[in-house]
Design a protein around this motif. Structure first.
Motif, PDB file in Angstrom:
ATOM      1  N   GLN A  26       0.834  -1.198   0.000  1.00 27.96           N
ATOM      2  CA  GLN A  26       0.000   0.000   0.000  1.00 27.96           C
ATOM      3  C   GLN A  26       0.874   1.256   0.000  1.00 27.96           C
ATOM      4  O   GLN A  26       0.623   2.193  -0.746  1.00 27.96           O
ATOM      5  CB  GLN A  26      -0.921   0.021   1.212  1.00 27.96           C
ATOM      6  N   GLU A  27       1.910   1.283   0.830  1.00 34.84           N
ATOM      7  CA  GLU A  27       2.796   2.442   0.883  1.00 34.84           C
ATOM      8  C   GLU A  27       3.499   2.671  -0.446  1.00 34.84           C
ATOM      9  O   GLU A  27       3.636   3.813  -0.900  1.00 34.84           O
ATOM     10  CB  GLU A  27       3.823   2.261   1.998  1.00 34.84           C
ATOM     11  N   ARG A  28       3.925   1.589  -1.087  1.00 36.32           N
ATOM     12  CA  ARG A  28       4.612   1.722  -2.375  1.00 36.32           C
ATOM     13  C   ARG A  28       3.686   2.225  -3.467  1.00 36.32           C
ATOM     14  O   ARG A  28       4.062   3.068  -4.272  1.00 36.32           O
ATOM     15  CB  ARG A  28       5.246   0.391  -2.770  1.00 36.32           C
ATOM     16  N   VAL A  29       2.475   1.703  -3.511  1.00 33.17           N
ATOM     17  CA  VAL A  29       1.544   2.151  -4.554  1.00 33.17           C
ATOM     18  C   VAL A  29       1.161   3.615  -4.330  1.00 33.17           C
ATOM     19  O   VAL A  29       1.056   4.396  -5.288  1.00 33.17           O
ATOM     20  CB  VAL A  29       0.312   1.219  -4.666  1.00 33.17           C
ATOM     21  N   LEU A  30       0.981   4.016  -3.087  1.00 35.37           N
ATOM     22  CA  LEU A  30       0.696   5.427  -2.803  1.00 35.37           C
ATOM     23  C   LEU A  30       1.845   6.310  -3.272  1.00 35.37           C
ATOM     24  O   LEU A  30       1.622   7.356  -3.885  1.00 35.37           O
ATOM     25  CB  LEU A  30       0.456   5.631  -1.306  1.00 35.37           C
ATOM     26  N   MET A  31       3.072   5.886  -3.000  1.00 36.84           N
ATOM     27  CA  MET A  31       4.242   6.655  -3.398  1.00 36.84           C
ATOM     28  C   MET A  31       4.338   6.763  -4.922  1.00 36.84           C
ATOM     29  O   MET A  31       4.606   7.836  -5.466  1.00 36.84           O
ATOM     30  CB  MET A  31       5.516   5.996  -2.859  1.00 36.84           C
ATOM     31  N   MET A  32       4.068   5.670  -5.620  1.00 39.40           N
ATOM     32  CA  MET A  32       4.170   5.675  -7.078  1.00 39.40           C
ATOM     33  C   MET A  32       3.078   6.522  -7.719  1.00 39.40           C
ATOM     34  O   MET A  32       3.339   7.282  -8.653  1.00 39.40           O
ATOM     35  CB  MET A  32       4.143   4.253  -7.610  1.00 39.40           C
ATOM     36  N   PHE A  33       1.846   6.407  -7.220  1.00 39.07           N
ATOM     37  CA  PHE A  33       0.772   7.240  -7.765  1.00 39.07           C
ATOM     38  C   PHE A  33       1.035   8.716  -7.471  1.00 39.07           C
ATOM     39  O   PHE A  33       0.743   9.583  -8.298  1.00 39.07           O
ATOM     40  CB  PHE A  33      -0.595   6.819  -7.221  1.00 39.07           C
ATOM     41  N   GLU A  34       1.591   9.016  -6.300  1.00 37.40           N
ATOM     42  CA  GLU A  34       1.932  10.399  -5.965  1.00 37.40           C
ATOM     43  C   GLU A  34       3.004  10.929  -6.919  1.00 37.40           C
ATOM     44  O   GLU A  34       2.914  12.044  -7.424  1.00 37.40           O
ATOM     45  CB  GLU A  34       2.424  10.481  -4.516  1.00 37.40           C
ATOM     46  N   THR A  35       4.022  10.114  -7.166  1.00 39.39           N
ATOM     47  CA  THR A  35       5.091  10.503  -8.089  1.00 39.39           C
ATOM     48  C   THR A  35       4.527  10.758  -9.480  1.00 39.39           C
ATOM     49  O   THR A  35       4.836  11.771 -10.117  1.00 39.39           O
ATOM     50  CB  THR A  35       6.181   9.422  -8.150  1.00 39.39           C
ATOM     51  N   LEU A  36       3.681   9.857  -9.946  1.00 38.09           N
ATOM     52  CA  LEU A  36       3.073  10.024 -11.266  1.00 38.09           C
ATOM     53  C   LEU A  36       2.240  11.294 -11.345  1.00 38.09           C
ATOM     54  O   LEU A  36       2.308  12.032 -12.327  1.00 38.09           O
ATOM     55  CB  LEU A  36       2.198   8.816 -11.604  1.00 38.09           C
ATOM     56  N   SER A  37       1.453  11.560 -10.329  1.00 44.74           N
ATOM     57  CA  SER A  37       0.575  12.730 -10.386  1.00 44.74           C
ATOM     58  C   SER A  37       1.352  14.037 -10.334  1.00 44.74           C
ATOM     59  O   SER A  37       0.823  15.079 -10.724  1.00 44.74           O
ATOM     60  CB  SER A  37      -0.463  12.683  -9.268  1.00 44.74           C
ATOM     61  N   ASN A  38       2.600  13.990  -9.887  1.00 44.37           N
ATOM     62  CA  ASN A  38       3.413  15.204  -9.802  1.00 44.37           C
ATOM     63  C   ASN A  38       4.347  15.408 -10.998  1.00 44.37           C
ATOM     64  O   ASN A  38       5.037  16.427 -11.051  1.00 44.37           O
ATOM     65  CB  ASN A  38       4.244  15.202  -8.515  1.00 44.37           C
ATOM     66  N   LEU A  39       4.385  14.471 -11.934  1.00 42.66           N
ATOM     67  CA  LEU A  39       5.234  14.630 -13.114  1.00 42.66           C
ATOM     68  C   LEU A  39       4.729  15.782 -13.976  1.00 42.66           C
ATOM     69  O   LEU A  39       3.521  15.968 -14.143  1.00 42.66           O
ATOM     70  CB  LEU A  39       5.271  13.343 -13.935  1.00 42.66           C
ATOM     71  N   GLN A  40       5.650  16.534 -14.533  1.00 43.75           N
ATOM     72  CA  GLN A  40       5.295  17.710 -15.327  1.00 43.75           C
ATOM     73  C   GLN A  40       4.633  17.359 -16.662  1.00 43.75           C
ATOM     74  O   GLN A  40       3.732  18.046 -17.097  1.00 43.75           O
ATOM     75  CB  GLN A  40       6.549  18.553 -15.603  1.00 43.75           C
ATOM     76  N   ASP A  41       5.083  16.287 -17.304  1.00 40.65           N
ATOM     77  CA  ASP A  41       4.580  15.964 -18.642  1.00 40.65           C
ATOM     78  C   ASP A  41       3.526  14.852 -18.640  1.00 40.65           C
ATOM     79  O   ASP A  41       3.294  14.211 -19.648  1.00 40.65           O
ATOM     80  CB  ASP A  41       5.741  15.596 -19.567  1.00 40.65           C
ATOM     81  N   ILE A  42       2.865  14.670 -17.517  1.00 35.47           N
ATOM     82  CA  ILE A  42       1.879  13.597 -17.403  1.00 35.47           C
ATOM     83  C   ILE A  42       0.550  14.043 -18.035  1.00 35.47           C
ATOM     84  O   ILE A  42       0.163  15.216 -17.951  1.00 35.47           O
ATOM     85  CB  ILE A  42       1.675  13.196 -15.924  1.00 35.47           C
ATOM     86  N   ASN A  43      -0.115  13.112 -18.664  1.00 39.80           N
ATOM     87  CA  ASN A  43      -1.442  13.337 -19.215  1.00 39.80           C
ATOM     88  C   ASN A  43      -2.390  13.696 -18.070  1.00 39.80           C
ATOM     89  O   ASN A  43      -2.359  13.075 -17.010  1.00 39.80           O
ATOM     90  CB  ASN A  43      -1.875  12.047 -19.928  1.00 39.80           C
ATOM     91  N   LEU A  44      -3.249  14.686 -18.267  1.00 48.30           N
ATOM     92  CA  LEU A  44      -4.140  15.139 -17.203  1.00 48.30           C
ATOM     93  C   LEU A  44      -5.112  14.053 -16.739  1.00 48.30           C
ATOM     94  O   LEU A  44      -5.472  14.000 -15.569  1.00 48.30           O
ATOM     95  CB  LEU A  44      -4.908  16.385 -17.644  1.00 48.30           C
ATOM     96  N   GLU A  45      -5.527  13.179 -17.647  1.00 42.20           N
ATOM     97  CA  GLU A  45      -6.421  12.089 -17.266  1.00 42.20           C
ATOM     98  C   GLU A  45      -5.702  11.090 -16.368  1.00 42.20           C
ATOM     99  O   GLU A  45      -6.273  10.597 -15.395  1.00 42.20           O
ATOM    100  CB  GLU A  45      -6.982  11.398 -18.501  1.00 42.20           C
ATOM    101  N   ILE A  46      -4.448  10.780 -16.686  1.00 44.27           N
ATOM    102  CA  ILE A  46      -3.655   9.882 -15.843  1.00 44.27           C
ATOM    103  C   ILE A  46      -3.415  10.533 -14.488  1.00 44.27           C
ATOM    104  O   ILE A  46      -3.524   9.881 -13.444  1.00 44.27           O
ATOM    105  CB  ILE A  46      -2.326   9.497 -16.520  1.00 44.27           C
ATOM    106  N   GLN A  47      -3.125  11.820 -14.490  1.00 45.29           N
ATOM    107  CA  GLN A  47      -2.918  12.536 -13.231  1.00 45.29           C
ATOM    108  C   GLN A  47      -4.174  12.460 -12.359  1.00 45.29           C
ATOM    109  O   GLN A  47      -4.090  12.200 -11.159  1.00 45.29           O
ATOM    110  CB  GLN A  47      -2.565  13.994 -13.519  1.00 45.29           C
ATOM    111  N   ALA A  48      -5.331  12.671 -12.941  1.00 48.25           N
ATOM    112  CA  ALA A  48      -6.584  12.608 -12.189  1.00 48.25           C
ATOM    113  C   ALA A  48      -6.830  11.205 -11.651  1.00 48.25           C
ATOM    114  O   ALA A  48      -7.273  11.042 -10.506  1.00 48.25           O
ATOM    115  CB  ALA A  48      -7.751  13.058 -13.074  1.00 48.25           C
TER     116      ALA A  48
END
Length: 59
Positions: A26-48
């Protein structure tokens, strides 16, 4: 490629957490989703989706 690798890893840990309720997974998945949502070039749908996944995992 970095985004794809993070998504695959996050989903792998999410499945492990769902199957075992493992706190580490759970901690790892939270960390990875947080990292993804903070990437500058991430698709807005993926970020959401990443933000929503984190909300559900911490509820």
């Amino acid at each position: 490629m970095e985004i794809q690798n993070l998504l695959v890893a996050a989903l792998t840990h999410l499945i492990k957490f769902q199957a075992t309720q493992c706190r580490t997974a759970q901690e790892r998945v939270l960390m990875m989703f947080e990292t993804l949502s903070n990437l500058q070039d991430i698709n807005l749908e993926i970020q959401a989706l990443c933000n929503k996944a984190n909300e559900l995992l911490t509820a």
